[in-house]
Design a protein around this motif. Structure first.
Motif, PDB file in Angstrom:
ATOM      1  N   ASP A  51       2.077   2.196  -3.310  1.00  0.00           N
ATOM      2  CA  ASP A  51       1.017   2.579  -4.251  1.00  0.00           C
ATOM      3  C   ASP A  51       0.614   1.446  -5.196  1.00  0.00           C
ATOM      4  O   ASP A  51       0.197   1.694  -6.334  1.00  0.00           O
ATOM      5  CB  ASP A  51       1.423   3.812  -5.075  1.00  0.00           C
ATOM      6  CG  ASP A  51       1.560   5.051  -4.208  1.00  0.00           C
ATOM      7  OD1 ASP A  51       0.773   5.201  -3.254  1.00  0.00           O
ATOM      8  OD2 ASP A  51       2.466   5.868  -4.491  1.00  0.00           O
ATOM      9  N   ILE A  99     -12.135  -3.883 -11.595  1.00  0.00           N
ATOM     10  CA  ILE A  99     -12.132  -2.617 -10.859  1.00  0.00           C
ATOM     11  C   ILE A  99     -12.464  -1.457 -11.796  1.00  0.00           C
ATOM     12  O   ILE A  99     -13.290  -0.586 -11.479  1.00  0.00           O
ATOM     13  CB  ILE A  99     -10.769  -2.388 -10.176  1.00  0.00           C
ATOM     14  CG1 ILE A  99     -10.500  -3.456  -9.109  1.00  0.00           C
ATOM     15  CG2 ILE A  99     -10.708  -0.990  -9.550  1.00  0.00           C
ATOM     16  CD1 ILE A  99      -9.074  -3.431  -8.571  1.00  0.00           C
ATOM     17  N   GLY A 114      -7.653  -1.492  -3.067  1.00  0.00           N
ATOM     18  CA  GLY A 114      -8.542  -0.366  -2.846  1.00  0.00           C
ATOM     19  C   GLY A 114      -9.653  -0.685  -1.861  1.00  0.00           C
ATOM     20  O   GLY A 114     -10.280   0.221  -1.305  1.00  0.00           O
ATOM     21  N   ASN A 156      -7.911  -6.819  -4.185  1.00  0.00           N
ATOM     22  CA  ASN A 156      -8.124  -5.432  -4.576  1.00  0.00           C
ATOM     23  C   ASN A 156      -7.691  -4.563  -3.396  1.00  0.00           C
ATOM     24  O   ASN A 156      -8.393  -4.457  -2.400  1.00  0.00           O
ATOM     25  CB  ASN A 156      -9.601  -5.210  -4.908  1.00  0.00           C
ATOM     26  CG  ASN A 156      -9.945  -3.747  -5.118  1.00  0.00           C
ATOM     27  OD1 ASN A 156      -9.070  -2.892  -5.206  1.00  0.00           O
ATOM     28  ND2 ASN A 156     -11.233  -3.465  -5.208  1.00  0.00           N
ATOM     29  N   LEU A 188       0.834  -1.201   0.000  1.00  0.00           N
ATOM     30  CA  LEU A 188       0.000   0.000   0.000  1.00  0.00           C
ATOM     31  C   LEU A 188       0.873   1.259   0.000  1.00  0.00           C
ATOM     32  O   LEU A 188       0.572   2.231  -0.699  1.00  0.00           O
ATOM     33  CB  LEU A 188      -0.923  -0.005   1.213  1.00  0.00           C
ATOM     34  CG  LEU A 188      -2.101  -0.990   1.167  1.00  0.00           C
ATOM     35  CD1 LEU A 188      -2.777  -1.070   2.529  1.00  0.00           C
ATOM     36  CD2 LEU A 188      -3.105  -0.588   0.095  1.00  0.00           C
ATOM     37  N   ARG A 224      -7.801  -5.900 -12.281  1.00  0.00           N
ATOM     38  CA  ARG A 224      -7.793  -4.503 -12.722  1.00  0.00           C
ATOM     39  C   ARG A 224      -8.957  -4.217 -13.661  1.00  0.00           C
ATOM     40  O   ARG A 224      -9.589  -3.156 -13.594  1.00  0.00           O
ATOM     41  CB  ARG A 224      -6.458  -4.170 -13.396  1.00  0.00           C
ATOM     42  CG  ARG A 224      -5.311  -3.958 -12.424  1.00  0.00           C
ATOM     43  CD  ARG A 224      -4.100  -3.357 -13.138  1.00  0.00           C
ATOM     44  NE  ARG A 224      -3.556  -4.293 -14.123  1.00  0.00           N
ATOM     45  CZ  ARG A 224      -2.597  -5.178 -13.858  1.00  0.00           C
ATOM     46  NH1 ARG A 224      -2.094  -5.261 -12.643  1.00  0.00           N
ATOM     47  NH2 ARG A 224      -2.159  -5.978 -14.792  1.00  0.00           N
ATOM     48  N   ARG A 282      -1.870  -1.395  -6.564  1.00  0.00           N
ATOM     49  CA  ARG A 282      -3.318  -1.414  -6.722  1.00  0.00           C
ATOM     50  C   ARG A 282      -3.904  -2.787  -6.434  1.00  0.00           C
ATOM     51  O   ARG A 282      -5.020  -2.913  -5.932  1.00  0.00           O
ATOM     52  CB  ARG A 282      -3.649  -0.995  -8.154  1.00  0.00           C
ATOM     53  CG  ARG A 282      -5.091  -0.654  -8.420  1.00  0.00           C
ATOM     54  CD  ARG A 282      -5.245  -0.245  -9.865  1.00  0.00           C
ATOM     55  NE  ARG A 282      -6.607   0.110 -10.193  1.00  0.00           N
ATOM     56  CZ  ARG A 282      -7.075   0.153 -11.433  1.00  0.00           C
ATOM     57  NH1 ARG A 282      -6.272  -0.121 -12.453  1.00  0.00           N
ATOM     58  NH2 ARG A 282      -8.333   0.476 -11.678  1.00  0.00           N
TER      59      ARG A 282
END
Length: 306
Positions: free
Chosen positions: A87, A116, A174, A172, A84, A113, A89
């Motif tokens: 950065d 998402i 995020g 994921n 994280l 990806r 994903r």
């Protein structure tokens, strides 16, 4: 941190070591070409000092030596936090003995990806796993009663499931903050199931990718009983299996179908492991200790074996 030569720049990889051998190191080095690779080593400090693996790891790998076995949940959480901050994903998660092929290493994060970007709320996707000792390719699973629903890994569409095993799965990142980290108190067993249940309770999807495969050995030497094959474990692992099963039965967000199935299976598992696995008395002793600690709410590592 160097970028992967073949992998996508926002793909991370976490590998958990515990007393790794040369083959484990070689597998990690291969993974470094497909993303930001982090190795979390749960090997005890004395043993790690005698068999220092860091010099043999690729320079691109971020290596963290815990100096003790902090459990799979804590190790994965440590690795994800590093990714994280870098950065990333998406994150691929692996045990030290998993053998992912290049197709999986490319296509699994690419699939995540794509989902998402399409606005679909997936927390985790993963391949079907192959364990020749247990009869080949395992089915995907949904909760049901009086038996789990098993879905063949076929077709070209993602298959919504209730949980996936950790190794070979793609997270994921995020969704990580919303769902929360993996449960440190569980230490090792049912960590993947609990996180998937929590993810689904938070409104995210968990799905199998039927066209991808991962070679993975589940547990120790299998036990055969009445024509079925069950993964074998050490007495200590049986402690965690029974303790964490009881612990999850007490949690309101865990589906009742799973709880009911575990209650039905528990006497049979006690009988199978107590009769076929040696030392029989030790397996039963640790299983019953696990049940007792689960009822009492004890978590984390078993620091003193009774």
């Amino acid at each position: 941190m160097p970028l992967a030569s073949q992998g996508h720049v926002d793909t991370g990889i976490v590998v958990v070591f515990y007393r790794p051998d040369e083959a484990c190191v070689a597998r990690a080095n291969r993974l470094a070409a497909f993303g930001h690779c982090v190795v979390i080593d749960n090997t005890e400090r004395e043993r790690a000092a005698a068999h220092n693996v860091q010099p043999a790891l690729d320079a691109a790998i971020t290596y963290v030596a815990n100096g003790e076995n902090r459990g799979i949940a804590t190790a994965l959480n440590q690795g994800v936090e590093i990714l994280l901050r870098a950065d990333c994903r998406v994150a691929l998660l692996f045990d030290q003995d998993s053998e992912p092929g290049e197709v999986l290493l490319r296509d699994l994060p690419a699939t995540m990806r794509r989902e998402i970007d399409a606005g679909r709320h997936f927390a985790l996707i993963g391949p079907a796993y192959e364990d020749g000792r247990l009869g080949g390719t395992a089915a995907f699973v949904r909760f049901g009663f009086p038996a789990l629903q098993r879905i063949a890994p076929e077709g070209s569409q993602l298959i919504d499931v209730d949980f996936l095993i950790t190794s070979g799965s793609c997270v994921n990142l995020g969704a990580w903050a919303t769902i929360g980290p993996m449960d440190d108190a569980l230490f090792i067993d049912f960590v993947d199931l609990e996180w998937c249940v929590r993810a689904r309770a938070a409104g995210f999807r968990v799905a199998g990718v039927p066209w991808l495969r991962l070679t993975h050995e589940l547990g120790g030497e299998p036990v055969k009983f009445l024509g079925r094959t069950y993964p074998g474990h050490s007495p200590l692992r049986h402690y965690y299996l029974f303790r964490n099963a009881v612990a999850l039965m007490k949690r309101s967000y865990v589906p009742w179908q799973w709880k009911a199935n575990e209650l039905l299976k528990m006497p049979f598992r006690l009988a199978i492991y107590g009769i076929w696995l040696k030392p029989r008395r030790r397996h039963l002793q640790m299983a019953f200790l696990g049940i007792w600690h689960g009822l009492m709410g004890r978590g984390g590592p078993l620091t003193a074996v009774h």
